[in-house]
Design an enzyme around this catalytic site. Structure first.
Site, PDB file in Angstrom:
ATOM      1  N   GLY A 139      -9.268 -38.614  15.938  1.00  0.00           N
ATOM      2  CA  GLY A 139      -8.110 -39.107  16.666  1.00  0.00           C
ATOM      3  C   GLY A 139      -7.297 -37.936  17.176  1.00  0.00           C
ATOM      4  N   GLY A 154      -7.931 -32.653  15.566  1.00  0.00           N
ATOM      5  CA  GLY A 154      -7.375 -33.516  16.598  1.00  0.00           C
ATOM      6  C   GLY A 154      -7.014 -32.785  17.866  1.00  0.00           C
ATOM      7  N   GLY A 206     -24.035  -0.091  46.641  1.00  0.00           N
ATOM      8  CA  GLY A 206     -23.870   1.316  46.973  1.00  0.00           C
ATOM      9  C   GLY A 206     -24.525   2.267  45.994  1.00  0.00           C
ATOM     10  N   SER A 238     -31.491  -0.146  47.685  1.00  0.00           N
ATOM     11  CA  SER A 238     -32.294  -0.391  48.892  1.00  0.00           C
ATOM     12  C   SER A 238     -32.973   0.878  49.385  1.00  0.00           C
ATOM     13  CB  SER A 238     -31.412  -0.981  50.002  1.00  0.00           C
ATOM     14  OG  SER A 238     -30.909  -2.248  49.618  1.00  0.00           O
ATOM     15  N   SER A 271     -27.959  -8.314  41.212  1.00  0.00           N
ATOM     16  CA  SER A 271     -28.304  -9.163  40.052  1.00  0.00           C
ATOM     17  C   SER A 271     -27.473  -8.765  38.836  1.00  0.00           C
ATOM     18  CB  SER A 271     -29.805  -9.080  39.735  1.00  0.00           C
ATOM     19  OG  SER A 271     -30.268  -7.751  39.704  1.00  0.00           O
TER      20      SER A 271
END
Length: 633
Positions: A35, A117, A475, A479, A546
């Protein structure tokens, strides 16, 4: 002459044996009190312990002293102190943890869970309710039906508890007014009907004063129903319901003490099993017959639901922990996609698409949750649109596991239909859930075997497939290194493909943004594409920020062992920001670009990558050479 007051050791032993024999055959009732906060749950349990003579003299003396110290009204006993054991609970006068207490009467044994509760501790209430046969839902007579009353009632019904007592507590504080009681019961009845609670037993009580706890109270002559403890002693429990179901036993342990014995140990979830019964092992579907049923005291003629046994089979078939042995003619469903109700229990919101550990029965599998179909408003039962679930939210979503698992809908089996989700990084339990059904798509889609295997594709290219996963800040040089790596591999006549983070967002992932959920889905899609490319025999080079370890681990789990090479392009934030060839850091610093990794979104560096590249001390070509040395020794 022997004083009759004193008993010999033999008589004392007889009394103990008689006591144990009496209690051994009593039924057990597990129930919870729940409750809203300060409805008197702990006080009620303390009263039950006191009235059932389950408090020793030294405990009673300590309780009386504690009651005086905390300033209970009129120096009376504060029964809540029997249950609220944490210092923080006593200081604040609230329940935080789930407190389990055992007590017994002449008619029945009880295990009661006192659940918190406060809304922030709703997750603890779910824990207590998961094994309960009955729920006592308390309502403060001064306050009536509150939001947390509705939330707990919804969860009680969701978790399949059919026996419900509505205890309108603190009637002494409203002068035992029947009109107050009737109004609360009417209010609750309307809500209960809206969520599917078919029946409940209302009682006007005072846990503090003891009204209608063990006997009818003179203060409520207008109430003719049962008192609480007699009701708990006599409420009917269907103790054979699980035994009437088909036999099902999750395997918890393969018992192999020597070369002459191989058994499968577990707790029988449903049904009855006997030697000679034909059984099936799921998910493999292999069949055999039961040779022996072994327990601690020796072989059994039958094993029934609720018993822990070891089963031996007539045939040497593959069976391991987490698999389920079932009646051959009544097998469980097997699937890897489900609709489920999810109760989110973590302070960090649910991330759709993220992989969590899913523990169901005796097995643990990797599972991801889709975006919620809807969230439930516990006050109105309205289905609300939601992109995620936060702490204490209840919603319905699809769940996908990394392999097919045997299951039963929760309505049929708590053991095989209820589950928890565990964060892979922190090992924290983040959610509890119940399975509704298997998705039809899971039954209609089957894997199509092909004659040309992934091994054949790789042999045609004279190379071993691999995924080189470059991860690091924007940065950092991912890549640039990926491009240099692919050029060197091409000069070595290796068959490759480069998946770059920016490039895939022009097509495959153009619908995704940069929220945490979108980043998870971005990585998942790329992982699936990379997996298909390794099946084609390619060396796949990827360059993605990622940022989350769990998603990188998810992709690793998609690949064959040894084919995933995680490369951490380790560049300090200050260096990456100095490069800022795209001007992204400047936009993020000015507030123009939200959820940018390293600024207002975290980056979780790999714990143990296969390769670590320090771009402050080596060139992209040197980094590529290090990776090639790992790929092609």
């Amino acid at each position: 002459m022997t004083d009759p007051i004193y008993k010999t050791d033999a008589l004392i032993a007889q009394d103990i044996d008689a006591y144990l024999e009496t209690h051994q055959h009593k039924t057990m009732l597990r129930f919870i009190t729940c409750g809203s906060v300060d409805d008197g749950k702990s006080t009620l349990i303390g009263r039950l312990l006191y009235d059932s003579k389950m408090i020793f003299e030294d405990q009673l003396a300590a309780l009386e002293a504690d009651s005086k110290r905390v300033g209970t009204q009129g120096q009376e006993i504060d029964f809540a102190l029997l249950v609220d054991g944490l210092a923080a609970e006593r200081e604040q006068g609230i329940t935080i943890d789930v407190a389990y207490r055992f007590f017994a009467t002449e008619k029945r044994k009880f295990i009661v869970a006192d659940t918190p509760g406060h809304e922030q501790y709703t997750r603890n209430m779910v824990t207590g309710a998961s094994t309960a046969d009955l729920a006592v839902i308390l309502i403060d007579a001064r306050k009536g039906v509150l939001t947390q009353t509705r939330r707990h009632s919804y969860l009680v019904n969701l978790l399949g508890i059919k026996n419900i007592v509505l205890a309108v507590n603190k009637m002494d504080l409203v002068g035992y007014d029947q009109a107050v009681f009737d109004a609360i019961v009417a209010d609750y009845s309307a809500f209960a009907a809206s969520i599917g609670i078919e029946s409940f037993t209302p009682m006007p009580i005072s846990g503090f004063k003891g009204d209608n706890i063990t006997a009818p109270s003179e203060n409520t002559p207008w109430y003719t129903g049962p008192s609480l403890l007699p009701f708990l002693e006599t409420v009917e429990l269907d103790t054979t319901a699980d035994q009437r179901k088909p036999f099902r036993m999750p395997v918890q342990w393969v018992n192999r003490p020597n070369l002459d014995f191989r058994g499968f140990s577990g707790l029988i979830a449903d049904g009855v099993v006997r030697p000679g019964d034909e059984v099936r092992v799921l998910p493999s579907g292999k069949t055999s017959t039961v040779s022996r049923i072994v327990a601690l005291g020796g072989d059994l003629e039958a094993g029934v639901a609720g018993e822990s046994v070891t089963i031996t089979l007539a045939d040497e078939i593959d069976c391991s922990r987490g698999q389920v042995i079932v009646a051959a003619k009544s097998p469980l469903e097997v699937s890897d996609q489900f609709e489920a109700s999810v109760i989110w229990m973590d302070e960090h919101e649910m991330v759709p698409g993220r992989a969590y550990w899913m523990k169901i029965g005796a097995q643990t599998v990797s599972a991801s949750i889709g975006a919620p179909k809807y969230e439930v408003n516990v006050n109105t039962q309205e289905h609300l649109a939601a992109k995620t679930l936060d702490l204490n939210s209840i919603g319905v979503a699809n769940i996908t596991t990394d392999r097919e698992i045997p299951f039963a809908p929760y309505a049929d089996s708590r053991d095989l239909g209820g589950f928890i989700l565990i964060d892979k990084m922190t090992n924290a339990t983040v959610a509890a859930g119940i399975i509704h059904f298997s998705l039809r798509r899971a039954q209609n889609i089957h894997w199509q075997a092909t004659d040309i295997t992934r091994e054949h594709h790789a042999s045609m290219k004279h190379q071993k497939p691999a995924v080189v996963w470059l991860t690091g800040l924007s940065g950092s040089g991912k890549s640039t290194i990926a491009n240099a790596l692919e050029k060197k591999l091409a000069r070595m006549n290796r068959h490759t493909f480069l998946l770059d983070g920016d490039n895939v967002r022009h097509g495959l992932n153009k619908d995704l943004g940069f929220t945490e959920a979108d980043r998870v889905e971005n990585v998942r899609r790329v992982g699936e594409v990379a997996k298909l490319m390794t099946d084609a025999g390619l060396i796949v080079v990827t360059a993605f920020i990622s940022p989350f370890r769990s998603e990188r681990d998810m992709v690793r789990g998609m690949m064959q062992p040894g084919e995933f090479v995680e490369v951490f392009v380790d560049t300090p934030l200050s260096v990456a920001e100095e490069r800022d060839v795209k001007g992204l850091y400047a936009k993020a610093r000015s507030g123009q670009l939200k959820n940018f990794t390293g600024i207002d979104s975290p980056y979780e560096a790999p714990d143990s990558p296969e390769i670590r590249i320090d771009t402050t001390s080596m060139t992209p070509d040197e980094a590529a050479d290090i990776i090639i040395a790992r790929l092609i020794p």
